[in-house]
Design a protein around this motif. Sequence first.
Motif, PDB file in Angstrom:
ATOM      1  N   GLY A 106       0.776  -1.265   0.109  1.00  0.00           N
ATOM      2  CA  GLY A 106      -0.087  -0.017   0.022  1.00  0.00           C
ATOM      3  C   GLY A 106       0.796   1.363   0.003  1.00  0.00           C
ATOM      4  N   GLY A 107       1.971   1.230   0.617  1.00  0.00           N
ATOM      5  CA  GLY A 107       2.767   2.443   0.824  1.00  0.00           C
ATOM      6  C   GLY A 107       3.382   2.658  -0.694  1.00  0.00           C
ATOM      7  N   ILE A 108       4.045   1.551  -1.469  1.00  0.00           N
ATOM      8  CA  ILE A 108       4.402   1.824  -2.640  1.00  0.00           C
ATOM      9  C   ILE A 108       3.427   2.328  -3.610  1.00  0.00           C
ATOM     10  CG2 ILE A 108       5.554   0.417  -4.616  1.00  0.00           C
ATOM     11  CD1 ILE A 108       6.898  -1.295  -2.788  1.00  0.00           C
ATOM     12  N   TYR A 109       2.100   2.024  -3.244  1.00  0.00           N
ATOM     13  CA  TYR A 109       1.475   2.390  -4.342  1.00  0.00           C
ATOM     14  C   TYR A 109       1.103   3.913  -4.100  1.00  0.00           C
ATOM     15  CZ  TYR A 109      -3.393   3.247  -6.305  1.00  0.00           C
ATOM     16  OH  TYR A 109      -4.532   3.789  -7.163  1.00  0.00           O
ATOM     17  N   LEU A 110       1.092   4.161  -2.861  1.00  0.00           N
ATOM     18  CA  LEU A 110       0.830   5.820  -2.497  1.00  0.00           C
ATOM     19  C   LEU A 110       2.034   6.423  -2.821  1.00  0.00           C
ATOM     20  CD1 LEU A 110      -0.745   7.898  -1.200  1.00  0.00           C
ATOM     21  CD2 LEU A 110       0.530   7.162   1.060  1.00  0.00           C
ATOM     22  N   ILE A 111       3.220   5.978  -2.734  1.00  0.00           N
ATOM     23  CA  ILE A 111       4.164   6.687  -3.159  1.00  0.00           C
ATOM     24  C   ILE A 111       4.215   6.937  -4.664  1.00  0.00           C
ATOM     25  CG2 ILE A 111       6.672   6.725  -3.326  1.00  0.00           C
ATOM     26  CD1 ILE A 111       6.812   5.372  -0.803  1.00  0.00           C
ATOM     27  N   VAL A 112       4.012   5.819  -5.536  1.00  0.00           N
ATOM     28  CA  VAL A 112       3.502   6.113  -6.978  1.00  0.00           C
ATOM     29  C   VAL A 112       2.886   6.976  -7.252  1.00  0.00           C
ATOM     30  CG1 VAL A 112       3.129   4.957  -9.265  1.00  0.00           C
ATOM     31  CG2 VAL A 112       4.690   3.679  -7.389  1.00  0.00           C
ATOM     32  N   GLN A 113       1.703   7.155  -6.654  1.00  0.00           N
ATOM     33  CA  GLN A 113       0.937   8.095  -7.239  1.00  0.00           C
ATOM     34  C   GLN A 113       1.136   9.399  -6.672  1.00  0.00           C
ATOM     35  OE1 GLN A 113      -2.354   7.381  -8.583  1.00  0.00           O
ATOM     36  NE2 GLN A 113      -1.422   5.428  -8.632  1.00  0.00           N
ATOM     37  N   LEU A 114       1.985   9.692  -5.529  1.00  0.00           N
ATOM     38  CA  LEU A 114       2.306  11.044  -5.250  1.00  0.00           C
ATOM     39  C   LEU A 114       3.483  11.606  -6.353  1.00  0.00           C
ATOM     40  CD1 LEU A 114       3.304  10.780  -1.342  1.00  0.00           C
ATOM     41  CD2 LEU A 114       1.303  11.991  -2.320  1.00  0.00           C
ATOM     42  N   PHE A 115       4.125  10.600  -6.852  1.00  0.00           N
ATOM     43  CA  PHE A 115       5.303  11.065  -7.887  1.00  0.00           C
ATOM     44  C   PHE A 115       4.470  11.088  -9.168  1.00  0.00           C
ATOM     45  CE2 PHE A 115       8.198   9.954  -4.741  1.00  0.00           C
ATOM     46  CZ  PHE A 115       9.119  10.884  -4.822  1.00  0.00           C
ATOM     47  N   GLY A 117       0.352  10.874 -10.759  1.00  0.00           N
ATOM     48  CA  GLY A 117      -0.868  11.422 -11.055  1.00  0.00           C
ATOM     49  C   GLY A 117      -1.445  12.370  -9.901  1.00  0.00           C
ATOM     50  N   TYR A 118      -1.446  11.724  -8.804  1.00  0.00           N
ATOM     51  CA  TYR A 118      -2.075  12.629  -7.658  1.00  0.00           C
ATOM     52  C   TYR A 118      -1.265  13.518  -7.505  1.00  0.00           C
ATOM     53  CZ  TYR A 118      -3.840  13.446  -2.977  1.00  0.00           C
ATOM     54  OH  TYR A 118      -3.988  14.019  -1.804  1.00  0.00           O
ATOM     55  N   GLY A 119      -0.013  13.546  -7.295  1.00  0.00           N
ATOM     56  CA  GLY A 119       0.825  14.697  -7.151  1.00  0.00           C
ATOM     57  C   GLY A 119       0.836  15.743  -8.063  1.00  0.00           C
ATOM     58  N   ASP A 120       0.988  15.504  -9.272  1.00  0.00           N
ATOM     59  CA  ASP A 120       0.650  16.561 -10.254  1.00  0.00           C
ATOM     60  C   ASP A 120      -0.681  17.214 -10.137  1.00  0.00           C
ATOM     61  OD1 ASP A 120       2.969  16.014 -11.395  1.00  0.00           O
ATOM     62  OD2 ASP A 120       2.204  14.460 -13.014  1.00  0.00           O
ATOM     63  N   ASP A 121      -1.544  16.638  -9.731  1.00  0.00           N
ATOM     64  CA  ASP A 121      -3.084  17.075  -9.582  1.00  0.00           C
ATOM     65  C   ASP A 121      -2.992  18.115  -8.284  1.00  0.00           C
ATOM     66  OD1 ASP A 121      -4.003  15.770 -11.470  1.00  0.00           O
ATOM     67  OD2 ASP A 121      -4.866  14.304 -10.359  1.00  0.00           O
ATOM     68  N   GLN A 122      -2.352  17.631  -7.299  1.00  0.00           N
ATOM     69  CA  GLN A 122      -2.104  18.435  -5.999  1.00  0.00           C
ATOM     70  C   GLN A 122      -1.392  19.781  -6.356  1.00  0.00           C
ATOM     71  OE1 GLN A 122      -4.180  18.110  -3.062  1.00  0.00           O
ATOM     72  NE2 GLN A 122      -4.737  16.364  -4.494  1.00  0.00           N
ATOM     73  N   VAL A 123      -0.305  19.689  -7.009  1.00  0.00           N
ATOM     74  CA  VAL A 123       0.179  20.778  -7.351  1.00  0.00           C
ATOM     75  C   VAL A 123      -0.464  21.882  -8.261  1.00  0.00           C
ATOM     76  CG1 VAL A 123       2.542  21.710  -8.671  1.00  0.00           C
ATOM     77  CG2 VAL A 123       2.739  19.965  -7.168  1.00  0.00           C
ATOM     78  N   LYS A 124      -1.268  21.289  -9.175  1.00  0.00           N
ATOM     79  CA  LYS A 124      -2.007  22.079 -10.080  1.00  0.00           C
ATOM     80  C   LYS A 124      -3.131  22.993  -9.433  1.00  0.00           C
ATOM     81  CE  LYS A 124      -4.490  21.983 -14.484  1.00  0.00           C
ATOM     82  NZ  LYS A 124      -5.488  22.856 -14.087  1.00  0.00           N
ATOM     83  N   LYS A 125      -3.752  22.363  -8.437  1.00  0.00           N
ATOM     84  CA  LYS A 125      -4.713  22.890  -7.613  1.00  0.00           C
ATOM     85  C   LYS A 125      -4.243  24.011  -6.665  1.00  0.00           C
ATOM     86  CE  LYS A 125      -7.642  18.918  -6.866  1.00  0.00           C
ATOM     87  NZ  LYS A 125      -8.287  17.814  -5.875  1.00  0.00           N
ATOM     88  N   CYS A 126      -2.876  23.622  -6.116  1.00  0.00           N
ATOM     89  CA  CYS A 126      -2.032  24.847  -5.547  1.00  0.00           C
ATOM     90  C   CYS A 126      -1.846  26.082  -6.428  1.00  0.00           C
ATOM     91  CB  CYS A 126      -0.991  24.409  -4.803  1.00  0.00           C
ATOM     92  SG  CYS A 126      -0.059  25.382  -3.840  1.00  0.00           S
ATOM     93  N   GLN A 127      -1.323  25.772  -7.631  1.00  0.00           N
ATOM     94  CA  GLN A 127      -1.201  26.761  -8.376  1.00  0.00           C
ATOM     95  C   GLN A 127      -2.467  27.650  -8.897  1.00  0.00           C
ATOM     96  OE1 GLN A 127       1.114  24.850 -11.542  1.00  0.00           O
ATOM     97  NE2 GLN A 127       3.124  24.850 -10.220  1.00  0.00           N
ATOM     98  N   ASP A 128      -3.658  26.821  -9.071  1.00  0.00           N
ATOM     99  CA  ASP A 128      -4.763  27.633  -9.510  1.00  0.00           C
ATOM    100  C   ASP A 128      -5.240  28.319  -8.547  1.00  0.00           C
ATOM    101  OD1 ASP A 128      -4.931  26.271 -11.764  1.00  0.00           O
ATOM    102  OD2 ASP A 128      -6.173  24.621 -11.236  1.00  0.00           O
ATOM    103  N   GLN A 129      -5.029  27.991  -7.265  1.00  0.00           N
ATOM    104  CA  GLN A 129      -5.302  28.884  -6.055  1.00  0.00           C
ATOM    105  C   GLN A 129      -4.355  30.124  -6.083  1.00  0.00           C
ATOM    106  OE1 GLN A 129      -8.002  28.602  -3.851  1.00  0.00           O
ATOM    107  NE2 GLN A 129      -8.605  26.793  -4.753  1.00  0.00           N
ATOM    108  N   ALA A 130      -3.248  29.925  -6.379  1.00  0.00           N
ATOM    109  CA  ALA A 130      -2.178  30.917  -6.492  1.00  0.00           C
ATOM    110  C   ALA A 130      -2.650  32.047  -7.632  1.00  0.00           C
ATOM    111  CB  ALA A 130      -0.804  30.543  -6.841  1.00  0.00           C
ATOM    112  N   ASP A 131      -3.239  31.464  -8.765  1.00  0.00           N
ATOM    113  CA  ASP A 131      -3.573  32.276  -9.701  1.00  0.00           C
ATOM    114  C   ASP A 131      -4.572  33.236  -9.265  1.00  0.00           C
ATOM    115  OD1 ASP A 131      -1.698  31.289 -11.350  1.00  0.00           O
ATOM    116  OD2 ASP A 131      -2.892  29.875 -12.215  1.00  0.00           O
ATOM    117  N   LYS A 132      -5.508  32.931  -8.372  1.00  0.00           N
ATOM    118  CA  LYS A 132      -6.481  33.680  -8.100  1.00  0.00           C
ATOM    119  C   LYS A 132      -6.277  34.792  -7.067  1.00  0.00           C
ATOM    120  CE  LYS A 132      -9.917  29.830  -8.633  1.00  0.00           C
ATOM    121  NZ  LYS A 132     -10.988  28.948  -8.116  1.00  0.00           N
ATOM    122  N   GLY A 133      -5.111  34.743  -6.522  1.00  0.00           N
ATOM    123  CA  GLY A 133      -4.351  35.751  -5.437  1.00  0.00           C
ATOM    124  C   GLY A 133      -3.954  37.009  -6.281  1.00  0.00           C
TER     125      GLY A 133
END
Length: 232
Positions: A106-115, A117-133
């Motif tokens: 389970g940990g390996i699966y989570l780490i793969v997701q962080l590096f 699909g999931y990690g890229d999505d979180q960074v994009k969400k953070c950057q979208d919030q920055a664009d609104k500021g």
Amino acid sequence: MPYVRSRKFCCCLPVRFGVFCESILGLAVGGFFSVVAWIEINKFMHGQLQDLSQSDKTALWVVAATMTFAAVTSFLGLIGAIGRVRPLVAIYATVLTGVTVLDIIGGIYLIVQLFHGYGDDQVKKCQDQADKGAQGTVDVEHWACSEGFKVGRTILVVVYVIWWLIEIYGCVIAFGYVSQLNEEEEAKNSDREKNQSQNVTIVTQPAAAFGQPQPYPFSQSSNAYGPQGGQY
């Protein structure tokens, strides 16, 4: 009971003490999370939690079942460590190994997701919030989103690896105690067989040939009276 050398871990601590501590920790952690999960399940079954998705409900059932199973198994390991009950310690060691393997997967699966699909999505969400500021700090906030996530991801990987090493070492300790109990049982059986062989007395008596008359004792020269026997 014959002496059997106690196995150690961390250079000086007996493996029995290690299993004792592991089982108490597993009982405490598993018991806590299982109680919390069952309380939440009871709430949504009585309509108190309406905003839970089906995946959240499934996750609660999985957590409740696995943590309850871990708590029960840790309790068996605790009894086995206190009473030197080999089957209970063996069950605990086997289940602990299975949980460790599942945790690593389970940990390996989570780490793969962080590096990926999931990690890229979180960074994009953070950057979208920055664009609104404020427009003047967009580049800095984009950099903070990207670098902050990378640092957090690295820390999470290090924590996971350390935790896996601890779990693996815990399995080694548990199976070390199982091996020690096996040696104690073998030594006890060997000592019991040795004592039994020493207490057995074999009595042998010459058997008379079938149909052959036995000599009369007083007909022998040593027991005879008279001139032939030498006694008067």
